[in-house]
Design an enzyme around this catalytic site. Structure first.
Site, PDB file in Angstrom:
ATOM      1  N   HIS A 233      16.736   8.764   4.833  1.00  0.00           N
ATOM      2  CA  HIS A 233      17.577   8.788   3.632  1.00  0.00           C
ATOM      3  C   HIS A 233      18.812   9.646   3.926  1.00  0.00           C
ATOM      4  CE1 HIS A 233      14.541   6.838   1.408  1.00  0.00           C
ATOM      5  NE2 HIS A 233      14.169   7.781   0.583  1.00  0.00           N
TER       6      HIS A 233
ATOM      7  N   CYS B 251      11.851  12.551  -1.918  1.00  0.00           N
ATOM      8  CA  CYS B 251      12.363  12.482  -0.544  1.00  0.00           C
ATOM      9  C   CYS B 251      13.887  12.616  -0.460  1.00  0.00           C
ATOM     10  CB  CYS B 251      11.908  11.189   0.132  1.00  0.00           C
ATOM     11  SG  CYS B 251      11.991   9.725  -0.892  1.00  0.00           S
TER      12      CYS B 251
HETATM   13  N1  LIG Z   1       7.829   6.724   1.180  1.00  0.00           N
HETATM   14  C1  LIG Z   1       8.542   7.818   0.963  1.00  0.00           C
HETATM   15  O1  LIG Z   1       9.669   8.023   1.501  1.00  0.00           O
HETATM   16  C2  LIG Z   1       8.008   8.877   0.058  1.00  0.00           C
HETATM   17  C3  LIG Z   1       8.638  10.106   0.073  1.00  0.00           C
HETATM   18  C4  LIG Z   1       8.184  11.116  -0.766  1.00  0.00           C
HETATM   19  C5  LIG Z   1       7.123  10.872  -1.591  1.00  0.00           C
HETATM   20  N2  LIG Z   1       6.517   9.648  -1.595  1.00  0.00           N
HETATM   21  C6  LIG Z   1       5.382   9.457  -2.493  1.00  0.00           C
HETATM   22  O2  LIG Z   1       4.182   9.515  -1.712  1.00  0.00           O
HETATM   23  C7  LIG Z   1       3.206   8.662  -2.316  1.00  0.00           C
HETATM   24  C8  LIG Z   1       2.718   7.659  -1.271  1.00  0.00           C
HETATM   25  O3  LIG Z   1       3.822   6.851  -0.902  1.00  0.00           O
HETATM   26  P1  LIG Z   1       3.742   5.796   0.309  1.00  0.00           P
HETATM   27  O4  LIG Z   1       5.147   5.418   0.528  1.00  0.00           O
HETATM   28  O5  LIG Z   1       2.932   6.332   1.435  1.00  0.00           O
HETATM   29  O6  LIG Z   1       2.910   4.584  -0.393  1.00  0.00           O
HETATM   30  P2  LIG Z   1       2.048   3.427   0.281  1.00  0.00           P
HETATM   31  O7  LIG Z   1       2.541   3.125   1.643  1.00  0.00           O
HETATM   32  O8  LIG Z   1       2.020   2.344  -0.735  1.00  0.00           O
HETATM   33  O9  LIG Z   1       0.566   4.061   0.410  1.00  0.00           O
HETATM   34  C9  LIG Z   1      -0.224   4.355  -0.734  1.00  0.00           C
HETATM   35  C10 LIG Z   1      -1.514   5.075  -0.338  1.00  0.00           C
HETATM   36  O10 LIG Z   1      -2.245   5.350  -1.546  1.00  0.00           O
HETATM   37  C11 LIG Z   1      -3.545   4.799  -1.443  1.00  0.00           C
HETATM   38  N3  LIG Z   1      -4.006   4.342  -2.744  1.00  0.00           N
HETATM   39  C12 LIG Z   1      -3.398   3.456  -3.572  1.00  0.00           C
HETATM   40  N4  LIG Z   1      -4.141   3.283  -4.698  1.00  0.00           N
HETATM   41  C13 LIG Z   1      -5.226   4.081  -4.549  1.00  0.00           C
HETATM   42  C14 LIG Z   1      -6.349   4.361  -5.370  1.00  0.00           C
HETATM   43  N5  LIG Z   1      -6.528   3.767  -6.571  1.00  0.00           N
HETATM   44  N6  LIG Z   1      -7.274   5.255  -4.924  1.00  0.00           N
HETATM   45  C15 LIG Z   1      -7.129   5.847  -3.736  1.00  0.00           C
HETATM   46  N7  LIG Z   1      -6.080   5.637  -2.906  1.00  0.00           N
HETATM   47  C16 LIG Z   1      -5.130   4.773  -3.321  1.00  0.00           C
HETATM   48  C17 LIG Z   1      -3.420   3.651  -0.488  1.00  0.00           C
HETATM   49  O11 LIG Z   1      -4.696   3.357   0.046  1.00  0.00           O
HETATM   50  P3  LIG Z   1      -5.079   1.845   0.530  1.00  0.00           P
HETATM   51  O12 LIG Z   1      -4.379   1.638   1.853  1.00  0.00           O
HETATM   52  O13 LIG Z   1      -6.560   1.932   0.656  1.00  0.00           O
HETATM   53  O14 LIG Z   1      -4.582   0.930  -0.545  1.00  0.00           O
HETATM   54  C18 LIG Z   1      -2.446   4.234   0.539  1.00  0.00           C
HETATM   55  O15 LIG Z   1      -3.162   5.101   1.419  1.00  0.00           O
HETATM   56  C19 LIG Z   1       3.889   8.002  -3.531  1.00  0.00           C
HETATM   57  O16 LIG Z   1       3.599   8.759  -4.690  1.00  0.00           O
HETATM   58  C20 LIG Z   1       5.353   8.108  -3.188  1.00  0.00           C
HETATM   59  O17 LIG Z   1       6.163   8.114  -4.336  1.00  0.00           O
HETATM   60  C21 LIG Z   1       6.922   8.659  -0.769  1.00  0.00           C
END
Ligand SMILES: NC(=O)c1ccc[n+]([C@@H]2O[C@H](COP(=O)([O-])OP(=O)(O)OC[C@H]3O[C@@H](n4cnc5c(N)ncnc54)[C@H](OP(=O)(O)O)[C@@H]3O)[C@@H](O)[C@H]2O)c1
Length: 353
Positions: free
Chosen positions: A257, A131
């Protein structure tokens, strides 16, 4: 393929997934079915996409039946395991995690910069950049094309939502604890005391503070986020020898960011010329009128698609160097929007077949 392709959103319940559902609901509809997938914890929950309630299903091989494109908005280890499984079922995986970004057989795509790379996917996986890199790279790329980039010195100001929904919840909880106490921050340690042990995913309190750390410790004292900015910028721009030094800092901002950029070019730059280049660049908006208090800031950029660029100055000491400040919504262009744009390129490729 005559009918519209089927899309799966893996991680539909998370911080990025939630924004993804909004984006899918507001952009041109290029998808037939949209299937929502998360962990077994969320199976059965109903979420709204394109105005319809859709039931979340648990991640499994069966969940990819009939799917053409799957977006992975899940932690690294979940993508590392499941994106190749999806690809082995004939699905094109677009991964938002860090699991595949530096894999030489996985393209790292920013549609404004290298859209042609979506077709170069020997593993059936396409990666979405980090990001913080995404916030600045859409501004850096057109300047590179004009002036020939040689070096980047970067300082990030990263929002807590970059650490997921838990990051946002942690900041709000901490702000509630420090609110109203005007003595806080005036003596060493008293903010730590007020916040207590509730640090969430961060190594120190974020309320009334900034933390010069994001990610995990890597070689020679660099953090994983700092190395991502270096390595991903090199890969996206196709400049394997680009010099990049980044310092990543977490700030008490919910979403958005920002990066202070010092860019050194091969040829001389001037601020007006750079403004003109950036004004014509896709995905960039120039907000640069400090006399009237107009700067790019997260509170204005949040919920928008472009990267906002301002404070554009040529270096006082080197006519080949430019300094500017850039802000972008880390959950939109920094994650969900860029993934949606990549997936749309795939949708048109699959629909044309
Ligand atoms: N936040 C940012 O600014 C950003 C930017 C770029 C990239 N990312 C990347 O995008 C990804 C998601 O980030 P986020 O910020 O959205 O995280 P988050 O809010 O923690 O959400 C994680 C998601 O993954 C699911 N999940 C977790 N463990 C799982 C499993 N074992 N099987 C299936 N689904 C699972 C969760 O489902 P449940 O709700 O059912 O647990 C939830 O839908 C990460 O790799 C992060 O590094 C994030």
């Amino acid at each position: 393929m005559a009918e519209l392709p089927t899309l799966a959103v893996v991680g539909a319940t998370g911080a990025v997934g939630t924004v993804m559902l909004d984006i899918l609901s507001s952009r041109k509809n290029v998808w037939g079915e949209i299937r929502l997938i998360a962990s077994p914890r969320s199976a059965g929950r109903k979420l709204t996409v394109r105005g319809e309630q859709v039931e979340v299903v648990a991640l499994s091989e069966d969940a990819f039946d009939g799917v053409d494109v799957a977006m992975f908005d899940v932690p690294d280890e979940v993508s590392a395991k499941w994106a190749p499984i999806a690809a082995s079922c004939g699905v094109v995986a677009v991964d938002n995690s860090g699991a595949f970004r530096m894999d030489p057989d996985v393209p790292l795509v920013v549609p404004e910069i290298n859209p042609e790379q979506t077709r170069n996917r020997p593993k059936g996986i396409i990666a979405n950049a980090n990001c913080t890199t995404l916030a600045m790279i859409v501004a850096i790329a057109p300047l590179h094309r004009e002036y020939g980039l040689r070096e980047l010195v970067l300082a990030s100001y990263q929002a807590v939502s970059g650490a997921g929904q838990i990051g946002v919840d942690t900041l709000h909880d901490q702000l509630a604890k420090v609110a109203g106490d005007r003595t806080l921050g005036s003596r060493t340690g008293n903010v730590r005391h007020a916040v207590g042990d509730d640090l969430g995913p961060f190594p120190a309190p974020l309320a009334l503070n900034v933390v010069p750390w994001a990610g995990s410790l890597k070689e020679a004292g660099w953090s994983s986020e700092e190395l991502k900015m270096r390595n991903e910028s090199r890969k996206i721009l196709g400049l394997p020898d680009l010099k990049v030094s980044a310092t990543c800092v977490r700030v008490p901002v919910a979403t958005g960011h920002s990066v202070a950029v010092h860019a050194v070019f091969g040829s001389e730059v001037d601020a007006d010329g750079a403004r003109e280049v950036l004004n014509g660049a896709p995905g960039v908006i120039v907000v640069d009128d400090p006399a009237n208090g107009e700067f790019p800031m997260p509170i204005d950029a949040v919920g928008t698609d472009p990267s906002w660029v301002g404070r554009i100055r040529r270096s006082m000491d080197d006519p080949r160097s430019l300094d500017f400040f850039v802000t972008g919504d880390n959950l939109r262009k920094g994650a969900a929007l860029n993934t949606a744009q990549i997936a749309e390129l795939l949708a048109s490729e699959l629909t044309r077949r």
